[in-house]
Design an enzyme around this catalytic site. Structure first.
Site, PDB file in Angstrom:
ATOM      1  N   GLU A 313     -24.096 -31.119  24.731  1.00 28.31           N
ATOM      2  CA  GLU A 313     -25.304 -31.900  24.449  1.00 28.31           C
ATOM      3  C   GLU A 313     -25.362 -32.264  22.978  1.00 28.31           C
ATOM      4  OE1 GLU A 313     -29.552 -32.528  23.167  1.00 28.31           O
ATOM      5  OE2 GLU A 313     -28.036 -31.104  22.460  1.00 28.31           O
ATOM      6  N   GLU A 314     -24.928 -31.343  22.123  1.00 28.90           N
ATOM      7  CA  GLU A 314     -24.990 -31.588  20.687  1.00 28.90           C
ATOM      8  C   GLU A 314     -24.014 -32.667  20.232  1.00 28.90           C
ATOM      9  OE1 GLU A 314     -27.303 -30.565  19.014  1.00 28.90           O
ATOM     10  OE2 GLU A 314     -28.002 -28.601  19.673  1.00 28.90           O
TER      11      GLU A 314
END
Length: 526
Positions: A313-314
């Site tokens: 996600e990052e």
């Protein structure tokens, strides 16, 4: 990574296999989802069963993992692999069938990064996906671009400046890093140094490695102030590359309930490289795991519940995007709604609920039809427990992004990141006005000390409530529509979301102060 994970569970061969795995059972013979079916009773029980102590045990496990592996659980790192193993083992021991689903993406590696100006070293970070200067770097005079309201964002910023063959020094803000670099390149600069516009560790992400920009690094605010005042000759090294990587999402679904009206709840499992990620997003991951374990694999529910822990996600929602993209149209229709929990224990906590009905009138507009009902359910739960809430916009910055883009009703909770708490919010929720909701956002100090336990407990309760409520009935979200009606509704929602894209991107650009930024980075498909 794959060989290590395969010792624990069978690994699906593709993201598409996840969808197939999760819908192999037939829809139950229960009546259509038009009544409560005792949902409030299950919700009350699950709220009692999901305790702060249980959530914190998982947080402590993530902290131990990070401490063992260099204080990080960033995607594809040993700390992330160990986090996958921990979540999967706990779920499997509880009786869930667990799928560890691989996906591919391109990752950024900075082998050597340095900056010295007139022989004085300055701390610099390569902006993620910056082109390389090459191992030898470049040495050239700095040319300072005026620090106006839109620094380096217009060609006229270079009027009267001789940038040819020089390194442009530009203040962060207003437009994206890529825009600044392209304009500097067109003015003749050979590299760009971005000076941060706020205190704290600098970081940033470009959209694509093939973006036509020149090498870009970012320095802290204090070093930037000094260099704007002094200038000098800079020796800049950004030795960078892009590599193909494989990572994994984790999914587990109840063995009971309708599989054609699935309730999904998700949280991202990875941290940034700089820290352990105990609030971002150990908080959402831990509460989600405790909720799954307490609900169990065989609850008496009307609708199946699918839990997901997303990877990368990052790096801009890579795991959730890959998983959703691999679903067939029919599998997407089988998802009744998606609930997202990303940062729910920030130390200077706000109580934000995603603004499904756009009642705030800010940014990107409403979520897909049904999102307003999810917002109302979460707001109502908090209100009954004495907690006032505020809306937060669907900017697309977390893993709900690919779901709303496909017309799937969505909602969730958020306690704030780098935004600043107002005086009115401090009066309503406590904490410190004028200070970030999470002062350790994306930093090494995001550890067990970086949590508001009361906020974490309240939001874990709200998570348990909404998961159990929709496990029994989604009538308020998707009514009694048949599949054809639902497909038409979702197609309309996709059209509306596409029309709102410019507003969403504008809101995101304003929020992130000049990042090329979706989520915590930007998607790079393999």
């Amino acid at each position: 990574m794959s060989s290590r994970l395969s010792r624990f569970w069978p690994v699906a061969v593709s993201a598409a296999a996840v969808g197939a795995f999760l819908v192999v059972s037939q829809p139950s013979s229960a009546d259509p989802d038009t009544a409560d079916h005792g949902g409030s009773s299950l919700a009350r029980q699950l709220v009692r069963d999901v305790t702060l102590d249980g959530v914190l045990r998982h947080e402590e496990a993530f902290q131990r993992i990070a401490s063992t592996y260099g204080n990080t659980r960033s995607d594809s790192s040993p700390g992330y692999i160990a986090s996958v193993e921990y979540v999967g083992t706990r779920l499997r021991d509880a009786g869930f069938d667990v799928t560890v689903a691989p996906f591919q993406y391109r990752g950024f590696v900075a082998d050597a990064v340095s900056l010295a100006v007139d022989g004085t070293p300055r701390t610099i970070v390569a902006i993620t996906f910056s082109p390389s200067t090459g191992p030898g770097g470049v040495t050239a005079p700095l040319v300072a671009v005026p620090q106006d309201a839109t620094p380096g964002c217009e060609a006229t910023d270079y009027a009267g400046l001789d940038a040819t063959g020089k390194i442009a020094l530009i203040r962060r803000g207003s437009c994206t890093f890529a825009d600044k670099a392209r304009i500097a390149r067109d003015a003749g600069a050979v590299a760009v140094v971005i000076a941060n516009n706020v205190a704290g560790p600098p970081s940033g992400t470009l959209q694509l490695p093939e973006n036509g920009t020149i090498p870009i690094g970012i320095i802290n605010q204090a070093d930037g102030d000094a260099l704007f005042a002094s200038g000098g000759t800079a020796a800049l090294v950004l030795s960078t590359r892009v590599e193909n990587r494989t990572s994994h999402n984790i999914l587990a679904q109840t063995r009971t309930g309708r599989t054609d009206n699935v309730v999904m709840a998700g949280a991202h499992l990875d941290s940034v490289p700089a820290g352990a990620g105990i609030n971002d997003n150990g908080s959402g991951s831990s509460a989600l795991l405790e909720t799954a374990l307490e609900l169990g694999p065989r609850p008496r529910v009307t609708n199946a519940v699918r839990f997901a822990w997303w990877g990368a996600e990052e790096l801009s929602l890579v795991g959730s995007r890959a998983w959703v993209a691999a679903l067939t149209p029919e599998q997407k229709l089988d998802i009744a709604l998606y609930l997202n929990f990303d940062m729910i224990g920030s130390p200077n906590a706000a109580y934000f609920v995603y603004d499904g009905d756009n009642s705030d009138g800010v940014g990107a507009g409403p979520g897909p039809e049904g999102s307003a009902a999810i917002e109302a359910e979460l707001v109502g739960f908090h209100a009954r427990n004495g907690v006032q809430t505020e809306g937060t916009d669907f900017t697309g910055r977390s893993d709900y992004g690919p779901f709303i883009e496909n017309g799937i009703p969505s909602g969730g909770l958020f306690t704030g990141a780098e935004g600043i708490k107002t005086q009115a919010q401090a009066g309503k929720w406590g904490g410190q006005a004028g200070v970030a909701y999470d002062r350790c956002y994306h930093q090494a100090c995001d550890t067990m000390t970086n949590l508001d336990r009361r906020a974490l407990e309240r939001n874990a309760d709200a998570m348990a409530h909404v998961v159990a409520t929709y496990a029994m009935s989604t009538r308020d979200v998707n009514g009694e529509r048949g599949r054809a009606e639902q497909a038409t509704s979702r197609a309309a929602a996709v059209t509306a979301m596409e029309a709102a894209r410019p507003a969403r991107e504008a809101a995101l650009a304003a929020e992130t102060s000049g990042h090329d930024h979706i989520g915590c980075g930007h998607l790079l498909p393999a």
